[in-house]
Design an enzyme around this catalytic site. Structure first.
Site, short mmCIF file in Angstrom:
data_model
loop_
_atom_site.label_atom_id
_atom_site.label_comp_id
_atom_site.label_asym_id
_atom_site.label_seq_id
_atom_site.Cartn_x
_atom_site.Cartn_y
_atom_site.Cartn_z
N MET A 188 -8.93 -2.81 -7.12
CA MET A 188 -9.12 -3.81 -8.35
C MET A 188 -8.03 -3.83 -9.39
O MET A 188 -8.03 -4.53 -10.22
CB MET A 188 -10.60 -3.40 -8.95
N GLU A 238 -5.32 4.50 -9.02
CA GLU A 238 -5.21 3.04 -8.35
C GLU A 238 -6.18 2.70 -7.51
O GLU A 238 -6.17 3.61 -6.82
CB GLU A 238 -3.72 2.88 -8.16
N VAL A 272 -5.31 2.60 -13.25
CA VAL A 272 -5.75 3.16 -14.42
C VAL A 272 -4.60 3.96 -15.20
O VAL A 272 -4.00 4.69 -14.32
CB VAL A 272 -6.82 3.83 -14.32
N ASP A 327 -22.72 -2.35 -9.46
CA ASP A 327 -21.85 -1.40 -8.57
C ASP A 327 -22.09 0.06 -8.84
O ASP A 327 -21.06 0.86 -9.06
CB ASP A 327 -20.36 -2.05 -8.87
#
Length: 603
Positions: free
Chosen positions: A47, A44, A50, A162
């Site tokens: 954004m 986590e 998961v 990114d």
């Protein structure tokens, strides 16, 4: 996927008040009309979160990334997200994670992608930092070359924007995967700051990105990759005025150092035109660094050489030369790489054990909750009570199974003395590794890894073991009732199965779950087959007795003529059948009883 396991502590930034703002999905919850079943959360960050999930359509485990609803608040943000996610879905390259699908369900926006096992590059760099060891030059080039290839391909479609260690994943199979294409583009500048990601990401962002330009090209990714390369080789993120890499590390070729410096140029036009050119420049050796001359003392050289020759001869004769000679850098590097590899695999296995323990406890709680729900419905139901009672009985049976499974796993896996021993062995190996005692660390870590593999094998086999044990136990009980009723308990096949049943239990008690599960499965089938053969034998015996009784009644009543040879054959067949029965040959015995019955019919 930037938030996969191994994320740095900074990944909790952007979570308001220390609490996640992403919807928390529970194990067993489904998405997309039941297609995806959530198994556990595996990461986590700012954004989103998961999860490990099961795709019922493809019958395989996948990863699902749930985006924060606050990031998807505006129509424009949602549109950017879905456009970029669908573009990522089209990317197909061995060094790029496979994105399967992107969907929205209610307020949830999520992506499904391949599930990776291993560690992030951030984890890998942190491990090196803890052991105070830089990443090897060859290993760095292997990772950077793979990322150059991935970005060269991707730049034909999109810009990543990114690049950072958290978005690079090193799998257990040795693959290098780049993740999270397009997420940075999907977020506005304010959102990107609100997530907290920019606090760590800014070090990798090209100047044109930091200035807020919306249109950037692949040279921004090149800049970020150069930052990552510098960090891997030096252990530091380049900020401010930096020293060239070949001054920081003497084994770095001057050509590689110049390539990184050029890719770090503030202006995009001063960098390489594309990733392929950057990759090619990284391979150039450049002029070698000058080696300072060593002062040589001439006095006593001859005597020193003679003495050295004598000592070497003595050491060779005693066999202790190899213990005194310093190890080569190649040997040290190989041992270090092997030790780090063991540590990485052990960490993956430890995480799996921990997540499995949580999942198992949750499964039991869910089963108990289902029993309470059905009991409540049954108390108020007026109709369909029979159906509810059957469902309640099945739910109670499942609770008992889950309780047994929890007890078994606690005893031999989660709370076993063996696990305590492994944790001590693991600490020893890691300590030796940090102290650069690689030769001693490797055996300790190898032993630890094999031990965790044993525990995971038990974990995987526990469920089928219990199911097979129930089947074998029930089959044995049914057989014993049947055998007692018909006086069949002493036949050889039953004795053999009883011995196998004891052996299966011994294997289970010794922790050999896989073998025990297999033996119990075979036993369940064997007891069913034995009961079937016994039923057929009894039916053949009854048929023989019936035909003989009919023949005897007809003979006594009417005094009819008969064929003595047929009677002789019948009795001879029965005699052999009884002998075969005592030996355990039930099928052959049954066949002879059937023949005997036919002989009486013919007589």
């Amino acid at each position: 996927m930037a938030d996969l396991p191994g994320a740095a502590p900074s990944y909790t930034r952007g979570v308001e008040g220390g609490q996640s703002t992403t919807p928390q999905l529970q194990p067993g919850q489904t998405l997309a009309g039941g297609r995806y079943e959530i198994k556990e959360k595996i990461g986590e960050g700012g954004m989103g979160a998961v999860y490990r999930a099961w795709d019922s359509n493809t019958a395989q485990e996948i990863a699902i990334k749930i985006m924060q609803p606050t990031l998807m608040a505006s129509e424009r943000a949602r549109e950017r997200f879905f456009n970029e996610a669908r573009l990522s879905q089209k990317l197909s390259h061995p060094n790029i994670i496979n994105v399967h699908d992107v969907q929205q369900e209610g307020d949830l926006a999520f992506m499904t992608m391949e599930l990776l096992e291993g560690q992030s590059l951030r984890q890998y760099l942190d491990n090196h930092q803890q052991t105070r060891q830089p990443v090897e030059l060859e290993e760095t080039l292997e990772i950077v070359n793979a990322l150059c290839d991935a970005l060269s391909y991707a730049h034909g479609h999109t810009v990543h924007r990114d690049i950072k260690p958290e978005n690079v994943f090193l799998t257990e199979d040795g693959d290098i995967k780049l993740m999270d294409f397009g997420i940075a583009r999907a977020l506005s500048a304010s959102q990107y700051t609100q997530t907290g990601v920019a606090m760590g990401t800014a070090y990798y962002m090209a100047p044109e990105q930091l200035k807020g330009r919306t249109e950037v090209d692949g040279r921004a990714d090149q800049y970020a990759l150069a930052v990552l390369t510098y960090e891997m080789l030096s252990g530091e993120v380049p900020t401010g005025k930096i020293a060239p890499l070949n001054q920081v590390r003497k084994d770095v070729p001057a050509g590689l150092a110049r390539a990184v410096d050029k890719a770090l140029s503030p202006k995009p036009e001063d960098r390489f035109p594309d990733m392929a050119a950057f990759k090619m420049a990284l391979q150039k050796k450049g002029p070698a660094l000058p080696i300072p001359p060593r002062p040589v003392k001439t006095l006593g050289i001859a005597a020193g050489v003679i003495l050295a020759i004598g000592l070497i001869g003595a050491l060779i004769a005693s066999g202790s030369l190899s213990d005194l000679l310093p190890e080569s850098q190649e040997v040290i590097k190989a041992r270090y790489a092997k030790a780090i590899q063991h540590e990485g695999k052990i960490k993956v296995m430890v995480r799996r054990l921990e997540s499995s323990k949580r999942a198992q406890k949750q499964t039991l709680r869910d089963a108990e909750s289902e029993v309470r729900r059905l009991e409540s419905q049954l108390r108020t139901a007026r109709n369909d009570r029979r159906e509810l009672q059957q469902a309640l009985k099945a739910a109670q049976k499942e609770v008992k199974h889950q309780q047994n499974l929890n007890q078994l796993l606690d005893r031999v896996v989660f709370e076993s003395p063996y696990l305590t021993e492994l944790e001590g062995q693991k600490t020893l190996g890691e300590t030796l590794n940090r102290d650069k005692q690689y030769k001693q660390a490797i055996p300790a870590l190898e032993k630890t890894r094999k031990g965790y593999q044993t525990l995971l094998a038990r974990l995987d086999a526990a469920e089928p073991l219990l199911r097979n044990y129930y089947a074998a136990r029930d089959g044995k009980a049914k057989w014993e009732r049947f055998a007692s009723q018909h006086q069949l308990a002493d036949i050889p096949p039953a004795k053999a199965l009883a011995d196998q049943y004891d052996q299966a239990g011994q294997q289970r008690d010794q922790g050999n779950f896989v073998k025990s599960a297999k033996l119990h499965s075979q036993l369940a089938a064997s007891y069913i087959e034995l009961a079937k053969q016994a039923h057929q034998l009894l039916a053949a015996q009854n048929a023989y007795v019936d035909e003989k009784r009919k023949w005897q009644a007809l003979k006594n009543r009417y005094g009819i003529m008969h064929d003595p040879s047929q009677i002789h054959k019948a009795e001879q067949s029965v005699s052999i059948a009884e002998d075969l029965y005592r030996k355990g040959e039930l099928i052959k015995s049954q066949g002879l009883y059937n023949k005997a019955a036919k002989y009486y019919v013919q007589a």
